[in-house]
Design an enzyme around this catalytic site. Structure first.
Site, PDB file in Angstrom:
ATOM      1  N   ALA A  17      -5.842  -1.829   4.952  1.00  0.00           N
ATOM      2  CA  ALA A  17      -7.244  -1.518   5.231  1.00  0.00           C
ATOM      3  C   ALA A  17      -8.036  -1.516   3.938  1.00  0.00           C
ATOM      4  O   ALA A  17      -7.470  -1.387   2.845  1.00  0.00           O
ATOM      5  CB  ALA A  17      -7.379  -0.155   5.918  1.00  0.00           C
ATOM      6  N   TYR A  56     -17.521   3.245   6.541  1.00  0.00           N
ATOM      7  CA  TYR A  56     -16.060   3.139   6.639  1.00  0.00           C
ATOM      8  C   TYR A  56     -15.587   3.613   8.013  1.00  0.00           C
ATOM      9  O   TYR A  56     -14.792   2.936   8.678  1.00  0.00           O
ATOM     10  CB  TYR A  56     -15.394   3.957   5.532  1.00  0.00           C
ATOM     11  CG  TYR A  56     -13.900   4.093   5.706  1.00  0.00           C
ATOM     12  CD1 TYR A  56     -13.053   3.012   5.477  1.00  0.00           C
ATOM     13  CD2 TYR A  56     -13.337   5.298   6.119  1.00  0.00           C
ATOM     14  CE1 TYR A  56     -11.682   3.122   5.652  1.00  0.00           C
ATOM     15  CE2 TYR A  56     -11.961   5.417   6.292  1.00  0.00           C
ATOM     16  CZ  TYR A  56     -11.146   4.329   6.063  1.00  0.00           C
ATOM     17  OH  TYR A  56      -9.776   4.452   6.251  1.00  0.00           O
ATOM     18  N   LYS A  73     -13.561   1.585  11.114  1.00  0.00           N
ATOM     19  CA  LYS A  73     -12.285   2.019  11.699  1.00  0.00           C
ATOM     20  C   LYS A  73     -12.414   2.214  13.211  1.00  0.00           C
ATOM     21  O   LYS A  73     -11.491   1.887  13.973  1.00  0.00           O
ATOM     22  CB  LYS A  73     -11.793   3.299  11.035  1.00  0.00           C
ATOM     23  CG  LYS A  73     -11.476   3.150   9.544  1.00  0.00           C
ATOM     24  CD  LYS A  73     -10.472   2.032   9.261  1.00  0.00           C
ATOM     25  CE  LYS A  73      -9.063   2.398   9.677  1.00  0.00           C
ATOM     26  NZ  LYS A  73      -8.084   1.333   9.282  1.00  0.00           N
ATOM     27  N   GLY A 119       0.824  -1.204   0.000  1.00  0.00           N
ATOM     28  CA  GLY A 119       0.000   0.000   0.000  1.00  0.00           C
ATOM     29  C   GLY A 119       0.855   1.249   0.000  1.00  0.00           C
ATOM     30  O   GLY A 119       2.087   1.200   0.088  1.00  0.00           O
ATOM     31  N   THR A 135     -10.010   0.887   2.162  1.00  0.00           N
ATOM     32  CA  THR A 135     -10.043   2.339   2.329  1.00  0.00           C
ATOM     33  C   THR A 135     -11.007   3.063   1.390  1.00  0.00           C
ATOM     34  O   THR A 135     -11.090   4.289   1.445  1.00  0.00           O
ATOM     35  CB  THR A 135      -8.643   2.931   2.129  1.00  0.00           C
ATOM     36  OG1 THR A 135      -8.157   2.568   0.826  1.00  0.00           O
ATOM     37  CG2 THR A 135      -7.670   2.427   3.188  1.00  0.00           C
ATOM     38  N   ASP A 160      -9.344   9.721  10.461  1.00  0.00           N
ATOM     39  CA  ASP A 160     -10.167  10.832  10.947  1.00  0.00           C
ATOM     40  C   ASP A 160     -11.646  10.600  10.671  1.00  0.00           C
ATOM     41  O   ASP A 160     -12.501  11.313  11.203  1.00  0.00           O
ATOM     42  CB  ASP A 160      -9.715  12.147  10.316  1.00  0.00           C
ATOM     43  CG  ASP A 160      -9.875  12.184   8.805  1.00  0.00           C
ATOM     44  OD1 ASP A 160      -9.725  11.115   8.171  1.00  0.00           O
ATOM     45  OD2 ASP A 160     -10.117  13.268   8.240  1.00  0.00           O
TER      46      ASP A 160
END
Length: 238
Positions: A75, A139, A143, A13, A77, A117
């Site tokens: 992840a 999402y 997280k 990644g 993402t 965030d």
């Protein structure tokens, strides 16, 4: 000299490539890189393929290497697709983290996990580590769930929340900066929002922070981002 053993999960990644590049240069580190692809994007690395949806593969990889530090930079993402591919997003972002923590605990490994965030609703930033999360999309929910999975696992862990990563990555999908530059270089018209405020984070700065967290065994939650608060539009202009 006893070498510190570091396992990077998601080494192909954007962040993983820079982590692999950094640690591969250090003589006091024994490094193992893993990703979903058959081969490493970087040559001359100790590498093994790892499917994060396979609990036994996770357990075997960690058990065979017995790392001092595990850096989970992998992840799912894609924020928009997370809304429709919910099972896949949960499997990679939450269930896999549970399995990593379970295996890591057996070897007293320090798990450094990259969060986002997106666990916040964006209504009253900038946020401190003590602010209450309130994700508004799926999402962000995955997280936050991954953070909670680590916090309740009993494994030594550090959670890093970051945002708008950009930097030098030769392979994989383009980051925001590269997308902007490539689009404009090719004469494409792009639309950028001016009401989304972030502090863009240079990947190599994040790598340096991760290294210090591992070096000094800093556990807990850290919000780590760049020094400037910019709208996506202002960032694009820069």
């Amino acid at each position: 000299m006893i070498k510190k053993r570091i396992l990077i999960i998601g080494s192909n990644g954007m962040l993983g490539q820079r982590l692999a590049h950094y640690y591969n240069e250090l003589s006091n580190i024994e490094l193992l890189c893993t990703s979903l692809e058959d081969e490493s994007y970087m040559p001359n690395l100790q590498y093994t393929k790892l499917n994060l949806q396979n609990k036994q593969e996770i357990k075997k990889t960690i058990g065979n290497f017995y790392p001092d530090i595990i850096i989970n930079s992998a992840a799912y993402t894609n924020v928009d697709k997370s809304e429709s591919a919910r099972e896949l997003a949960w499997n990679i972002n939450v269930t896999a983290v549970e399995h990593i923590a379970q295996a890591a605990k057996a070897f007293d490994s320090h798990v450094i996990h990259i969060s986002s965030d997106y666990i916040f609703d964006g209504l009253s930033g900038p946020y401190s580590e003590a602010d209450k999360p309130n994700p508004i999309g799926y999402y962000g929910r995955t997280k936050l769930a991954s953070e909670n999975a680590l916090k309740t696992s009993g494994v030594n862990n550090t959670i890093i929340r970051t945002n708008v990563l950009y930097g030098i990555a030769k392979f994989g999908r383009p980051d925001f900066v590269k997308w902007v530059v490539d689009s404009l270089s090719n004469g494409k018209e792009i639309k950028i929002v001016n009401d989304q405020i972030n502090n863009p984070t240079f990947t190599d700065d994040l790598v340096a922070a991760i290294n210090k967290i591992g070096e000094f065994k800093k556990f807990g939650v850290y919000n780590i981002g760049g020094p400037e608060f910019l709208s996506r539009y202002d960032f694009t202009i820069k």
